[in-house]
Enzyme design. Structure first.
Site, PDB file in Angstrom:
ATOM      1  N   LYS A  29       0.834  -1.277   0.038  1.00  0.00           N
ATOM      2  CA  LYS A  29       0.019  -0.103   0.034  1.00  0.00           C
ATOM      3  C   LYS A  29       0.996   1.358   0.024  1.00  0.00           C
ATOM      4  O   LYS A  29       0.545   2.089  -0.744  1.00  0.00           O
ATOM      5  CB  LYS A  29      -0.842  -0.144   1.451  1.00  0.00           C
ATOM      6  CG  LYS A  29      -1.963   1.204   1.123  1.00  0.00           C
ATOM      7  CD  LYS A  29      -2.617   1.317   2.450  1.00  0.00           C
ATOM      8  CE  LYS A  29      -3.407  -0.182   2.712  1.00  0.00           C
ATOM      9  NZ  LYS A  29      -4.932   0.441   2.775  1.00  0.00           N
ATOM     10  N   ARG A 100      -3.446   3.066   8.919  1.00  0.00           N
ATOM     11  CA  ARG A 100      -3.552   1.547   8.014  1.00  0.00           C
ATOM     12  C   ARG A 100      -2.388   0.638   7.940  1.00  0.00           C
ATOM     13  O   ARG A 100      -1.434   1.251   7.828  1.00  0.00           O
ATOM     14  CB  ARG A 100      -4.308   1.920   6.668  1.00  0.00           C
ATOM     15  CG  ARG A 100      -5.459   2.581   6.754  1.00  0.00           C
ATOM     16  CD  ARG A 100      -5.798   2.978   4.950  1.00  0.00           C
ATOM     17  NE  ARG A 100      -6.603   4.183   4.951  1.00  0.00           N
ATOM     18  CZ  ARG A 100      -7.917   3.952   4.687  1.00  0.00           C
ATOM     19  NH1 ARG A 100      -8.267   2.499   4.274  1.00  0.00           N
ATOM     20  NH2 ARG A 100      -8.679   5.092   4.223  1.00  0.00           N
ATOM     21  N   GLY A 109      -8.226  -7.377   4.762  1.00  0.00           N
ATOM     22  CA  GLY A 109      -8.843  -7.504   5.794  1.00  0.00           C
ATOM     23  C   GLY A 109      -8.175  -8.017   7.065  1.00  0.00           C
ATOM     24  O   GLY A 109      -8.839  -8.342   8.097  1.00  0.00           O
ATOM     25  N   MET A 111      -5.278  -7.476   8.689  1.00  0.00           N
ATOM     26  CA  MET A 111      -4.912  -6.459   9.795  1.00  0.00           C
ATOM     27  C   MET A 111      -5.694  -5.378  10.111  1.00  0.00           C
ATOM     28  O   MET A 111      -6.999  -5.166   9.455  1.00  0.00           O
ATOM     29  CB  MET A 111      -3.580  -5.990   9.339  1.00  0.00           C
ATOM     30  CG  MET A 111      -2.495  -7.078   9.489  1.00  0.00           C
ATOM     31  SD  MET A 111      -0.934  -6.719   9.192  1.00  0.00           S
ATOM     32  CE  MET A 111      -0.990  -6.548   7.253  1.00  0.00           C
ATOM     33  N   ARG A 373      -4.044  -1.627  -5.811  1.00  0.00           N
ATOM     34  CA  ARG A 373      -3.093  -2.695  -5.631  1.00  0.00           C
ATOM     35  C   ARG A 373      -3.538  -3.700  -6.804  1.00  0.00           C
ATOM     36  O   ARG A 373      -4.862  -3.644  -7.373  1.00  0.00           O
ATOM     37  CB  ARG A 373      -3.462  -3.301  -4.469  1.00  0.00           C
ATOM     38  CG  ARG A 373      -4.570  -3.863  -3.942  1.00  0.00           C
ATOM     39  CD  ARG A 373      -4.926  -4.447  -2.654  1.00  0.00           C
ATOM     40  NE  ARG A 373      -6.443  -4.340  -2.284  1.00  0.00           N
ATOM     41  CZ  ARG A 373      -6.576  -4.772  -0.987  1.00  0.00           C
ATOM     42  NH1 ARG A 373      -5.945  -5.091  -0.101  1.00  0.00           N
ATOM     43  NH2 ARG A 373      -7.901  -4.788  -0.964  1.00  0.00           N
ATOM     44  N   HIS A 491     -16.324  -8.411   2.310  1.00  0.00           N
ATOM     45  CA  HIS A 491     -15.182  -9.358   2.803  1.00  0.00           C
ATOM     46  C   HIS A 491     -15.257 -10.594   2.042  1.00  0.00           C
ATOM     47  O   HIS A 491     -14.331 -11.287   1.511  1.00  0.00           O
ATOM     48  CB  HIS A 491     -15.133  -9.272   4.125  1.00  0.00           C
ATOM     49  CG  HIS A 491     -14.231 -10.134   4.827  1.00  0.00           C
ATOM     50  ND1 HIS A 491     -14.253 -11.709   5.291  1.00  0.00           N
ATOM     51  CD2 HIS A 491     -12.922 -10.022   4.887  1.00  0.00           C
ATOM     52  CE1 HIS A 491     -13.444 -12.181   5.878  1.00  0.00           C
ATOM     53  NE2 HIS A 491     -12.665 -11.347   5.714  1.00  0.00           N
ATOM     54  N   SER A 799      13.061 -43.780 -11.918  1.00  0.00           N
ATOM     55  CA  SER A 799      11.877 -43.055 -11.424  1.00  0.00           C
ATOM     56  C   SER A 799      11.858 -42.676  -9.868  1.00  0.00           C
ATOM     57  O   SER A 799      11.808 -43.967  -9.165  1.00  0.00           O
ATOM     58  CB  SER A 799      10.514 -43.551 -12.047  1.00  0.00           C
ATOM     59  OG  SER A 799       9.399 -42.639 -11.696  1.00  0.00           O
ATOM     60  N   CYS A 866       7.544 -39.969 -10.092  1.00  0.00           N
ATOM     61  CA  CYS A 866       6.148 -40.376  -9.998  1.00  0.00           C
ATOM     62  C   CYS A 866       5.713 -40.262  -8.739  1.00  0.00           C
ATOM     63  O   CYS A 866       4.335 -40.729  -8.502  1.00  0.00           O
ATOM     64  CB  CYS A 866       6.105 -41.707 -10.729  1.00  0.00           C
ATOM     65  SG  CYS A 866       7.004 -43.037  -9.643  1.00  0.00           S
ATOM     66  N   TYR A 886      11.481 -35.803 -16.986  1.00  0.00           N
ATOM     67  CA  TYR A 886       9.869 -35.930 -16.544  1.00  0.00           C
ATOM     68  C   TYR A 886       9.410 -35.838 -15.087  1.00  0.00           C
ATOM     69  O   TYR A 886      10.070 -36.399 -14.568  1.00  0.00           O
ATOM     70  CB  TYR A 886       9.166 -36.735 -17.527  1.00  0.00           C
ATOM     71  CG  TYR A 886       9.203 -38.049 -17.150  1.00  0.00           C
ATOM     72  CD1 TYR A 886       8.295 -38.791 -16.050  1.00  0.00           C
ATOM     73  CD2 TYR A 886      10.130 -39.111 -17.522  1.00  0.00           C
ATOM     74  CE1 TYR A 886       8.437 -39.927 -15.615  1.00  0.00           C
ATOM     75  CE2 TYR A 886      10.178 -40.422 -16.977  1.00  0.00           C
ATOM     76  CZ  TYR A 886       9.279 -40.845 -16.183  1.00  0.00           C
ATOM     77  OH  TYR A 886       9.448 -42.129 -15.495  1.00  0.00           O
TER      78      TYR A 886
HETATM   79  C1  PEP Z   1       6.391 -43.731  -4.527  1.00  0.00           C
HETATM   80  O1  PEP Z   1       6.762 -44.300  -3.422  1.00  0.00           O
HETATM   81  O2  PEP Z   1       6.529 -42.578  -4.402  1.00  0.00           O
HETATM   82  C2  PEP Z   1       5.388 -44.314  -5.373  1.00  0.00           C
HETATM   83  C3  PEP Z   1       5.091 -43.510  -6.357  1.00  0.00           C
HETATM   84  O3  PEP Z   1       5.010 -45.587  -5.145  1.00  0.00           O
HETATM   85  P1  PEP Z   1       3.838 -45.748  -4.296  1.00  0.00           P
HETATM   86  O4  PEP Z   1       3.394 -44.495  -3.862  1.00  0.00           O
HETATM   87  O5  PEP Z   1       3.068 -46.651  -4.964  1.00  0.00           O
HETATM   88  O6  PEP Z   1       4.396 -46.544  -3.188  1.00  0.00           O
END
Ligand code: PEP
Ligand code: MG
Length: 928
Positions: A29, A100, A109, A111, A373, A491, A799, A866, A886
C-alpha cells in the site's frame, strides 16, 4: 538521510520519498501510494512507517520504537498539516488522519485500520463549527470510537456472545427509533451513540477513551503493528506462505470523507472482472459512507457502471425503472467523477500492467484515490487476464505465463453442476456470483461449526449475514460461502476469490436467524445441517445436493497450456491405471504414463478372486494356475491403455504392495473363497494369518515379491509385451517401460531384469516378432540412491518414488504420519508436509546424488519422478533444476505441472540472462 536509516517516507502533492519498487520496506500500500503521487493521481497526503520499524517494535518493544520514529513522525504530521492547511490537535481547524496497515503481500482485511483519528469532544465542537455539518462530525466520531475501541483497546463481545457490542448498540438505537438503516440517524442520535460507545469502552476496559490526539496516534500505530501478530493474520500467512519476518508498514494519511453528505461517497473499483477476468471496468460504492462500510457488507452497495448496475438489478429481480431511480450507478449519479475515476483506473492498469483494485472516496464532489493494488482474482480470471493482456501487448509471453499461479489452475478443472440436475432442481434464492465454482454442502451458520463439521468429514456451506475476518478459518474449512448481505467487494467475496472458493454474496431475500440456526426465503425454511448447492458462476442457490459433471476447458486455458509447453523443458506424464484416468490425463495434455500401478487393476471384481487364489496357493503350481487366469485380463488392460496412449511412453510398474492388502479379512468372504478354491476355511484363515507383518511397508513387498515369486513378474511381463504385440497388429505403436519397484541392491535389479528379458525372448520367438521396451527401476529406497551408479548399469531408466523415499528418509510412516504431522506443522517443526512438498534440504539431496551417480553408471539414463510431489509446483521447479526428464502426477494435476514446469524454465532463463549481463558488465569494467 539514506534509506537504511530513514524510518518514515512521506507522499503528497505529486511528490514522494518512495516508489512502487520499495514494497519490501513500505509494504504494497505504501509503495503504491508513493507511486500514485509520482503518476499525478489525486492522493491525500501522508506518510509510511517502514516494515523495518514493525520488526523493531515486535522484537524490542514500544519505547524503543517511539524513540526511533518520534521526530520523523512529528515532522511528517507537519508535512500533512502544510499540505491540507489544517493542524493536528487543533480545535478550530483539526487535521484528522487514517492509520492503516500494509504489508509486502496483500492480506485483505487481516490487519487493522483506524479512520477519523484526531477527534475528541472539543475538536468535535470545533469541526461542527467549521463544516456546519453536525451529522457528519458525530458520525465520524462514533466510527472512530468504534474502530479505535476494537482495534486499540480490544473491546470484544462477551464470552459466548458472537455479536459485536458496538453493533449491538447501533441496532438497539435503530429499533428504538424505528429506523431501517444507519443512514437515518440524525446528529443527535449519533451524538448519543458516541456517548454510549464511550461508556462501553470504559465498562469493558476500565479505561477512559483517550482524548489526546497524539496519544491516539501512538496507540493506533502500535496497534496496527500488533495486528501483524493477530491470530487471523498469522493463519492467513501460513495459508499463503508469507514469512512471519516481513512485518507490516503503517500508513498515516490525511482523512478525506465519503460521509459528508449525498455529494460524498466511497467505493472500490476493479479494472477487470475479478471473477471472470473480462475486461470490464466494475465496482461498487456507497454514498455518504466511509470505506469500511463497503467491505463490511453491512449496507448493500451500488454499482459503479450503468452496465454493472443493470446486471445487478436483473440478478436481484429489480425492474429498470425502479433501478434507475432507487439504485442508480455512479456513472449516472456523478458522471464527471465517474469519468475521472475511469481515467485514473486506465492510467493505473497501464502503469502496473495488471488488473488494479482501487479504493476511492469522493468528498463533496472531489475524487481521491486511497489505494491501488493488483487485484485478487479467481483462477479462471487469472488465466483470462494473462491471455488477454498478452493479446493486448501489455505483457510478453513469459510474463503472461508467470502471471498464472499453477496451484490456482485447480479451480478451472473442478467439476461444474450437471446441466440436467440444474433444470430439475429448485432455485431457492439468487445472490451475486461472487466467486465461481459448484459446491454442495450442509448449512452451518458459524465459522467454528464449519471447522468442526468439516474436520469430521462433512461438506459444509458457511451461511452468514456477512462475513468478517474472524470467520477466516471457517471459510477455509467450508466448501462454499453464502452471505445475505454485501456486494462483489464485500469481505466474503474478496476473500473467497482469493482462495478460489465458491461464493455467493448479497442474497438479499434470505433471512438468517443465528439464534434459531435457520435461514428462510418467502416460502421455505432451512435449518442447520440441511443440504444446499451453490453455483458461484450464476449466483443461484439450489435446495439439496446436486450432481456435478466435468469442467469445460476454455480456449484461453488451452492457449496458456500451449505457451507453457513452448517454454518448459520438463516433460509431464501422468500416474494412471484405468482408461478413464488415462483419457482425462490425455485431455489435460499428459505426454505419457509415468506410473501405472498394476496392483490397482487387481482390485477389479473380475480379477480379485484369481489374485487371492494366487496369493493363498500352497505352492508354485497353484500360483501359476491362478496367474494363468489373470494373464488375459491383465493383457487386455494393457492393450486398452496402449491404444489410448497411441505411441506415447507407458511406464508399467510390477506388483508392489504387500500381499495381505489383497486378501479378505471378512469371514463370509473367506468362506466363499475357500469354496471357490476347494479348500477348507481353516487353511485359508491360517494362510491369511501367516501374511501378517509387523511393518508391511518395510516387509514383503516391491521387487521382494517378484524375486521370491518370479512367476508373478513373468506373468506381468508377458501381459505387457503380448499386449504391445497385439496392438502392433492393429497398426498402433506402443512404448512400454517396465519398472521394478523398491530396488535396494544391484542383485535385486539384475534378477528382475533377467526374468523380464528371458520372458520377452520367449514371447518374441513365439510371435516371430519383437518390440522395443525398456527395463528400469523406481528409486525409493535410500540404499538405491547410494549405489545408483551400479544400479544404472542395469537400469535403463530411474523414476523417483518420492513417497517411499520421503517415508524412509524421515522414518515417518506414510500411514501413521497423520498422528503427528498436523502438530509438527502447527509448531513449525516442519514447514510443509514432506509427503506433499518435497523436502529439498534432505530428500532433495538424495535426488541430487542419485541423478549424478545414475548418469555416471549410464550417460543416457532417462530420469523421472512419480511420487505425489510430481504435481506440486515448488517440487516441480526443483526437479527441473536437477535436470530430470519428466515428472508424473495424477491426471488432474497435469496442467498444474505443465505450467509449473514452464515457470521453472522461465525463471532459470532469467537467472542465466542476469548472470550473463553481470559477466558482460564485469568484463567491461575490467577493460576500463
Ligand atoms: C512412491 O513411493 O513415490 C511411489 C510412487 O510409489 P507408491 O506410492 O505406489 O508406493
Ligand atoms: Mg513406492
Amino acid at each position: 538521510m539514506n534509506n537504511l536509516t530513514k524510518t518514515v517516507f512521506i507522499f503528497g502533492d505529486k511528490q514522494a520519498d518512495g516508489n512502487a519498487e520499495m514494497k519490501n520496506l513500505l509494504g504494497g500500500k505504501g509503495a503504491n501510494l508513493a507511486e500514485m503521487n509520482l503518476l499525478g493521481i489525486p492522493v491525500p497526503p501522508g506518510f509510511t512507517i517502514t516494515t523495518e520499524m514493525c520488526r523493531i517494535y515486535l522484537n524490542e518493544g514500544h519505547d524503543k520504537l517511539i524513540s526511533i520514529i518520534k521526530n520523523e513522525v512529528t515532522a511528517s504530521i507537519k508535512f500533512i498539516e502544510d499540505r491540507t492547511g489544517t493542524k493536528f490537535s487543533d480545535v478550530d481547524n483539526p487535521c484528522l488522519v487514517s492509520v492503516r496497515s500494509g504489508s509486502r503481500a496483500s492480506m485483505p482485511g487481516m490487519m487493522d485500520t483506524i479512520l477519523n483519528l484526531g477527534l475528541n469532544e472539543n475538536i468535535v465542537k470545533g469541526l461542527i463549527k467549521k463544516t456546519n455539518n453536525a451529522r457528519f462530525v458525530w458520525d465520524s466520531y462514533r466510527r472512530f470510537i468504534q474502530m479505535y475501541g476494537k482495534v486499540v483497546m480490544d473491546v470484544r463481545p462477551e464470552e459466548g456472545d458472537f455479536v459485536d457490542p458496538f453493533e449491538e448498540i447501533l441496532d438497539e438505537a435503530k429499533i428504538q427509533k424505528g429506523y431501517q438503516t444507519d443512514s437515518e440517524f440524525n446528529a443527535e442520535d449519533l451524538k448519543n451513540i458516541a456517548q454510549s460507545f464511550k461508556k462501553l469502552v470504559k465498562k469493558s476496559t476500565g479505561k477512559d477513551f483517550p482524548s489526546d490526539p497524539w496519544e491516539q496516534l501512538w496507540g493506533a500505530i502500535t496497534a496496527v503493528f500488533d495486528s501483524w501478530m493477530n491470530e487471523r493474520a498469522i493463519y492467513y500467512r501460513e495459508m499463503n506462505n508469507i514469512p512471519q519476518e516481513w512485518g507490516t508498514a503503517v500508513n498515516v494519511q490525511a482523512m478525506v470523507f465519503g460521509n459528508m453528505g449525498q455529494k460524498s461517497a466511497t467505493g472500490v473499483s476493479f479494472t477487470r472482472d475479478a471473477s471472470t477476468g473480462e475486461k470490464i471496468f466494475n465496482g461498487e460504492f456507497l454514498t455518504n459512507a466511509q470505506g469500511e462500510d463497503v467491505v463490511a457488507g453491512t449496507r448493500t452497495p451500488r454499482q459503479i457502471t450503468i452496465e454493472g448496475s443493470r446486471r445487478w438489478a436483473s440478478l436481484s429481480g429489480i425492474a429498470e425503472d425502479i433501478r434507475s431511480i432507487d439504485f442508480p450507478s455512479l456513472e449516472e449519479m456523478m458522471p464527471e467523477i465517474y469519468q475521472e475515476l475511469l481515467g485514473c483506473a486506465e492510467v493505473l492498469e497501464l502503469h502496473f500492467k495488471d488488473m488494479q483494485d482501487i479504493e476511492f472516496t469522493v468528498q463533496e464532489g472531489k475524487l481521491w484515490i486511497l489505494q491501488t493494488r493488483n487485484g485478487k482474482r479467481t483462477g479462471a480470471a487469472m488465466v483470462k487476464m494473462a491471455v488477454d493482456m498478452l493479446e493486448e501487448n501489455l505483457l510478453d509471453e513469459k510474463t503472461a505465463v508467470l502471471r498464472v499461479d499453477p496451484k490456482r489452475l485447480d479451480e478451472l478443472l473442478h467439476p461444474i453442476f450437471d446441466q440436467g440436475e440444474i433444470i430439475q432442481s429448485d432455485i431457492i434464492a439468487q445472490g451475486l456470483p461472487a466467486s465461481p465454482g459448484a459446491s454442495s454442502g450442509r448449512i452451518v451458520f458459524f465459522a467454528e461449526d464449519a471447522q468442526l463439521w468439516s474436520s469430521e468429514g462433512e461438506s459444509v456451506i458457511l451461511v452468514r449475514i456477512e462475513t468478517s475476518p474472524e470467520d477466516l478459518k471457517g471459510m477455509v474449512a467450508a466448501n462454499g460461502i453464502l452471505t445475505a448481505r454485501g456486494g462483489m467487494t464485500s469481505h466474503a467475496a474478496v476473500v473467497a476469490r482469493g482462495m478460489g472458493k465458491c461464493c455467493i454474496a448479497g442474497a438479499e431475500r434470505l433471512k438468517i436467524d443465528y439464534k434459531q440456526r435457520i435461514m428462510q426465503t418467502e416460502n421455505l425454511t432451512l435449518k442447520e445441517g440441511d443440504w444446499i448447492s451453490l453455483d458461484g458462476s450464476t449466483g443461484k442457490i439450489y435446495q439439496g445436493k446436486l450432481k456435478t459433471s466435468e469442467a469445460q476447458l476454455t480456449a484461453d486455458f488451452e492457449k496458456l497450456m500451449d505457451l507453457s509447453d513452448q517454454y518448459s523443458r520438463l516433460e509431464v506424464r501422468t500416474n494412471a491405471d484405468t482408461p478413464k484416468d488415462v483419457m482425462t490425463a490425455r485431455r489435460f495434455g499428459a505426454k505419457g504414463i509415468g506410473l501405472c500401478r498394476t496392483e490397482h487393476m487387481f482390485f477389479d471384481d473380475d480379477k480379485i478372486m484369481s489374485m487371492r487364489e494366487m496369493i493363498l496357493s500352497e505352492n508354485e503350481v497353484g500360483r501359476r494356475k491362478a496367474l494363468a487366469k489373470l494373464l488375459p485380463m491383465q493383457r487386455k488392460d494393457f492393450e486398452d491403455i496402449f491404444r489410448l496412449m497411441n505411441g506415447l511412453p507407458v511406464n508399467i510398474r510390477l506388483l508392489d504392495p504387500p500381499l495381505h492388502e489383497f486378501v479378505p479379512h471378512d469371514e463370509k468372504v473367506q468362506k466363499e473363497l475357500a469354496d471357490e478354491m476347494g479348500i477348507s476355511h481353516e487353511i485359508i484363515k491360517q494362510k491369511i494369518e501367516s501374511l501378517y507383518e509387523f511393518n508391511p511397508m518395510m516387509g514383503h513387498r516391491g521387487c521382494r515379491l517378484g524375486n521370491t515369486y518370479p512367476e508373478i513378474s513373468e506373468m506381468q511381463a508377458t501381459a505387457i509385451l503380448e499386449a504391445a504385440l497385439h496392438i502392433k497388429y492393429e497398426g498402433i505403436e506402443s512404448r512400454p517401460e517396465i519398472m521394478i519397484p523398491l530396488t535396494g541392491t544391484v542383485e535385486e535389479m539384475q534378477m528382475q531384469k533377467k526374468i523380464i528379458n528371458q520372458t520377452a525372448e520367449k514371447i518374441f520367438e513365439l510371435y516371430g516378432d519383437r518390440i522395443e521396451y525398456l527395463v528400469g527401476t523406481m528409486i525409493e529406497v535410500p540404499r538405491a540412491v547410494l549405489i545408483a551408479d551400479k544400479i544404472a548399469e542395469h537400469a535403463e531408466f530411474f523414476s523417483f518414488g518420492t513417497n517411499d523415499l520421503t517415508q524412509m528418509t524421515f522414518g515417518y510412516s506414510r500411514d501413521d504420519s497423520g498422528k503427528f504431522l498436523p502438530m509438527y506443522l502447527e509448531k513449525g517443526i516442519v514447514k510443509d508436509d514432506p509427503f506433499q512438498v518435497l523436502d529439498q534440504e534432505g530428500v532433495g539431496q538424495l535426488v541430487t546424488m542419485a541423478v549424478r551417480k545414475g548418469k555416471i553408471g549410464r550417460s543416457n539414463l532417462k530420469i523421472g519422478i512419480c511420487g505425489e510431489h510430481g504435481g506440486d509446483p515448488a517440487s516441480v521447479e526443483f526437479f527441473h533444476n536437477e535436470g530430470l526428464n519428466y515428472v508424473s502426477c495424477s491426471p488432474y494435476r497435469v496442467p498444474i505441472a505443465r505450467l509449473a514446469a514452464a515457470h521453472a524454465a522461465i525463471k532459470e532463463d532469467k537467472k542465466i540472462n542476469a548472470a550473463a549481463q553481470y559477466a558482460i558488465k564485469r568484463q567491461e569494467s575490467l577493460l576500463i
